[in-house]
Design an enzyme around this catalytic site. Sequence first.
Site: not given
Length: 600
Positions: A279, A411, A487, A585
């Site tokens: 990004e 998660k 993770d 951006h």
Amino acid sequence: MDVRRRPPRPPAPSPTLPQNHHHHLRPLPHHLHPKKPSSSVVDLDRTPSPTPKASDALPLPLYLTNGIFFTLFFAAAYYLLHRWRDKIRSSTPLHVVTLSELAAIVSLIASFIYLLGFFGIDFVQSFIARASHDAWDIDDENVIDAERFILEEDRLLVSCPAAPVDSAVASVSKLMDPSLAFSSEDEEIVKSVVSGTIPSYSLESKLGDCYRAASIRREAVQRLTGRSLAGLPLDGFDYQSILGQCCEMPVGYVQIPVGIAGPLLLNGCEYSVPMATTEGCLVASTNRGCKAIYASGGATCILLRDGMTRAPVVSFPTAKRASELKFFLEDPLNFDTLAVVFNKSSRFARLQSIQCSMAGKNLYMRFSCGTGDAMGMNMVSKGVQNVLEFLQNDFPEMNIIGISGNFCSDKKPAAVNWIEGRGKSVVCEAVICEEVIKKVLKTTVSALVELNMLKNLAGSAVAGALGGFNAHAANIVSAIFIATGQDPAQNIESSHCITMMEAINDGKDLHISVTMPSIEVGTVGGGTQLPSQSACLNVLGVKGASTESPGSNSRLLATIIAGSVLAGELSLMSAIAAGQLVRSHMKYNRSSRDVTQVSS
């Protein structure tokens, strides 16, 4: 792969079949077609005549046939029972039957045979067939044929359109990477993987060469899909290092650029923060936040808690019995005994607390423990297993439903993590002076405070956010997680964050803080051992386990992540307040490359 459905085992194919039995999956160029099979081979491919079934008894739809025989069976049985009862009452011999009774007996027998054939025999045969072809119970010598047809079934279930003849499968040389040159032996292995004779997952164990296995699997994937993997790197990676621990059936690796933000001045020390991301603006924005923090004297970070959790779910015959175990676990007199049992799982495991919650006669037990420098999921799971086995001595009727009952919670966004914490619970704060806000961040204190209240607090409440009272904490957490071998899926709870901003010193300066109750990180195990990720940990000074103070490296990593989130929040909020977000951006996060010229 779906191993629940198995087609009947076909006749043994001739030696030429493994090379071409997949030819019906997609069109191939003329020069790639196999030789025409002999007539004997063609006979093997013919569809055999269907086996007669019980449902063919009547030329009617299946549901009508079943309904007729069900009705016939119960009606005949009722009629005969009624007649036999009358004969017993009148002392009439049972073997004396009328014509109607004889017809009822014949109908009962016929309907019973039909129902047995339709439901009983088919079920038994299918059960036996599944058991005899179970992929997990067959020896390596016998598994080849079964797996070939399992793989064939999976391919037939795919509904993707076939690749055009003149594009993706134009030639073998176009599918293969130009740098790869296969020997005749490897070419035969590729054909065997494509045909399903050799399972793809077994290449490493059969060949003993992880790189060779990856290259053969890669070529097999290209031939099966008709799509090129030329843009996915294969060389330059140690596939042996991931065998059995990080990734199965590799065909290459994805390149993610790593940028450095900083220096981040945190608790009097400077850190250069590695961030792996695709990004644009993310690293630059975080770097600007680090600059503002540095110019204002740095940030302070405090570790509040450190404990990984696992919550098994058990069931009892009654809620009363489940509550007795709950009271037993919550009794302080029993904690020391349970801690001894739990801590046997590892020299670093230290049981901290047990929190229980009931749902009917089901009990959820949330174990929390220290895990040293490891993230600790495996460690705490082993400790929980020890305790469950110990508890069954006093609670033999306890049925262990699962080692994880989602009360952990791993998660997934969950209020229990937001409130109680999981992993490392951290708060980080800084005071940004007015001059820095104007010159570096290009905004004002009042604009930042108002935006934070209406966006991060009120806006998130309107959205019903759970732990999402921030601008983009997940951006920074994910980038550092990927760079340091954490993770990535645990970014969900690790990004729980509330950002607070307040004007102080008569409105001239800004107090900003981020509170993150569940950062789940480790500096040993998993992906942290890979060379690239290990190098990023080394840059931060937290590589491996701390020999002087076990757990200190993982705790320091959590505070660095929180400090980086603070920098990212400060910079993005300033960009929004100043109206610079879209402009930046459009300048830095837009590719000028003509994607229409990029080969697929």
